[in-house]
Design an enzyme around this catalytic site. Structure first.
Site, mmCIF file in Angstrom:
data_model
loop_
_atom_site.group_PDB
_atom_site.id
_atom_site.type_symbol
_atom_site.label_atom_id
_atom_site.label_comp_id
_atom_site.label_asym_id
_atom_site.label_seq_id
_atom_site.Cartn_x
_atom_site.Cartn_y
_atom_site.Cartn_z
ATOM 1 N N ARG A 153 35.388 33.583 44.763
ATOM 2 C CA ARG A 153 35.835 34.543 43.752
ATOM 3 C C ARG A 153 34.844 35.696 43.576
ATOM 4 N NH1 ARG A 153 36.345 33.931 37.387
ATOM 5 N NH2 ARG A 153 38.011 35.432 36.987
ATOM 6 N N HIS A 159 43.407 30.463 45.117
ATOM 7 C CA HIS A 159 43.538 29.573 43.958
ATOM 8 C C HIS A 159 43.855 28.132 44.358
ATOM 9 C CE1 HIS A 159 44.266 33.148 40.988
ATOM 10 N NE2 HIS A 159 43.017 33.061 41.396
ATOM 11 N N ASN A 181 35.214 39.284 34.161
ATOM 12 C CA ASN A 181 34.028 38.568 34.650
ATOM 13 C C ASN A 181 33.266 37.802 33.570
ATOM 14 O OD1 ASN A 181 34.490 39.620 37.209
ATOM 15 N ND2 ASN A 181 33.141 41.382 36.900
ATOM 16 N N HIS A 236 35.733 39.655 43.540
ATOM 17 C CA HIS A 236 35.423 40.533 42.406
ATOM 18 C C HIS A 236 34.422 41.620 42.776
ATOM 19 C CE1 HIS A 236 37.187 38.244 38.752
ATOM 20 N NE2 HIS A 236 37.896 38.006 39.831
ATOM 21 N N ASP A 237 33.638 41.388 43.831
ATOM 22 C CA ASP A 237 32.782 42.458 44.328
ATOM 23 C C ASP A 237 33.638 43.512 45.026
ATOM 24 O OD1 ASP A 237 30.563 43.954 45.113
ATOM 25 O OD2 ASP A 237 30.343 42.839 46.989
#
Ligand code: HEM
Ligand SMILES: *[C@@H]1O[C@H](CO)[C@@H](O)[C@H](O)[C@H]1NC(C)=O
Length: 326
Positions: free
Chosen positions: A71, A202, A103, A75-76
């Site tokens: 994850r 997920h 975050n 997210h980066d």
């Protein structure tokens, strides 16, 4: 088993009517990303084995860390590209991404990245970027959790700034409907199909009660026995940070996530949306029956995600501490 993504690109071309000049420009586009899988083979030949060793240790200690590291790379990359901006702590000149809504009190694994970085700094100081560590750690996590593998293109450099606002805007929320999810991914250059593939992330990890409460208490397109079992650990009030597994085999990277969606056992609203609309449900069906197809598509989609606006050449820097600019 490794799969080739090039076939997909060629299949795309043979199915489209494109001139040679378009093809040429496209190939140039690939080349201009300047990432290559052997980027550290002279400058730090042990880089990949150091990262793999540290990821294996961390995931053996806590299975969920594999999910958290996957994850972290997502997210980066979705916030101004794969430049490790997500790892920067706030400074007086910018408010970083860590406290942005998607975050805050949720993203984890920063300390594992710090451990890997300090091992790499001892071995080859100033050579391996934090952005590349994130990309390799994501792949190694999936491998460690019995999933698929892919070859990670390398040579990303690290950002010298981060953006709270861009993290807030660019990362999809779990309350989105299918239309909004599609546009969040299309904004980053992904098709709806690639979005379905990447959502397969997920298949590992956990979600907090506050994220799924409305779904398990208010929605109808959810298996009622499943909802009842999740409610035991997620009360209608309180217990906001209690965790539930994102799929029925959360410690294993497999296609169970898609089987769950078919069975109305998607945990987040956004997850179940993928089996709600005509444009994506047949792909969910396919993946639920064909894990090899999911695995090969996932590797290719991760390579594409890892290619989002990398800093190369003399742009950015190689941080010595992933939390701070040099
Ligand atoms: C499709 C849009 C997506 C949405 C709306 C979304 C949203 C979320 C949310 C809300 C959580 C739980 C956070 C918490 O409870 O603290 C989560 C967890 C997770 N997400 Fe996503 N996500 C999406 C796509 C992705 C993608 C593309 C990947 C990776 C390829 C990914 C990997 C993960 C993983 C592995 C976890 C579990 C993390 C852990 O246990 O630490 N997600 N996601
Ligand atoms: C999806 O959500 C958006 C934004 O909240 C809303 O405008 C739109 O009407 C929704 N679409 C559908 C099909 O429900």
């Amino acid at each position: 088993m490794k799969f080739s993504c090039f076939g997909k690109v060629m299949a795309f071309f043979s199915s489209s009517i494109l001139s040679f000049s378009t093809l040429f420009l496209f190939m140039l586009g690939i080349a201009s990303a300047q990432l290559s899988s052997n980027f550290y083979s002279n400058s730090c030949p042990t880089a990949l084995s150091i990262i793999r060793g540290a990821v294996n240790t961390a995931v053996s200690k806590e299975n969920r860390m594999g999910a958290s590291l996957l994850r972290l790379h997502f997210h980066d990359c979705f916030v101004n590209g794969c430049d490790a901006s997500v790892l920067l702590d706030d400074t007086t000149s910018f408010k970083g991404e860590k406290t942005a809504r998607p975050n805050a009190n949720s993203l984890r694994g920063y300390d594992v990245i710090d451990t890997i970085k300090s091992q790499l700094e001892r071995e080859c100081p100033g050579v391996v970027s934090c952005a590349d560590i994130l990309a390799v750690a994501a792949r190694d996590s999936v491998v460690k959790l019995h999933g698929t593998t892919w070859t990670v293109p390398l040579g990303r450099r690290d950002a010298t700034t981060a953006s709270f606002d861009d993290a807030t805007k660019n990362l999809p929320s779990p309350t989105l409907n299918l239309t909004a999810l599609k546009s969040a991914f299309s904004n980053k250059g992904f098709t709806a199909s690639e979005m379905v593939t990447l959502s397969g992330g997920h298949t590992i990890g956990q979600v907090q009660c506050s994220v799924i409460r409305d779904r398990i208490y208010k929605e109808n397109n959810i298996d009622s026995n499943f909802a009842a079992s999740i409610k035991k650990n997620c009360p209608s009030t309180g217990g906001d940070t209690n965790l539930s597994p994102l799929d029925q085999t959360t410690g294993v990277f497999d296609n169970t996530y898609f089987k769950d969606l078919v069975n109305k056992k998607g945990l987040m609203h956004s997850d179940q949306q993928l089996f709600n609309g005509v444009s994506t449900y047949s792909q969910v069906n396919t993946y639920s029956q064909n894990s090899a197809k999911f695995f090969s598509d996932f590797g290719c989609a991760m390579i594409k995600m890892g290619n989002l606006s990398p800093l190369t050449g003399s742009k950015g820097e190689i941080r010595t501490n992933c939390r701070k600019t040099n």
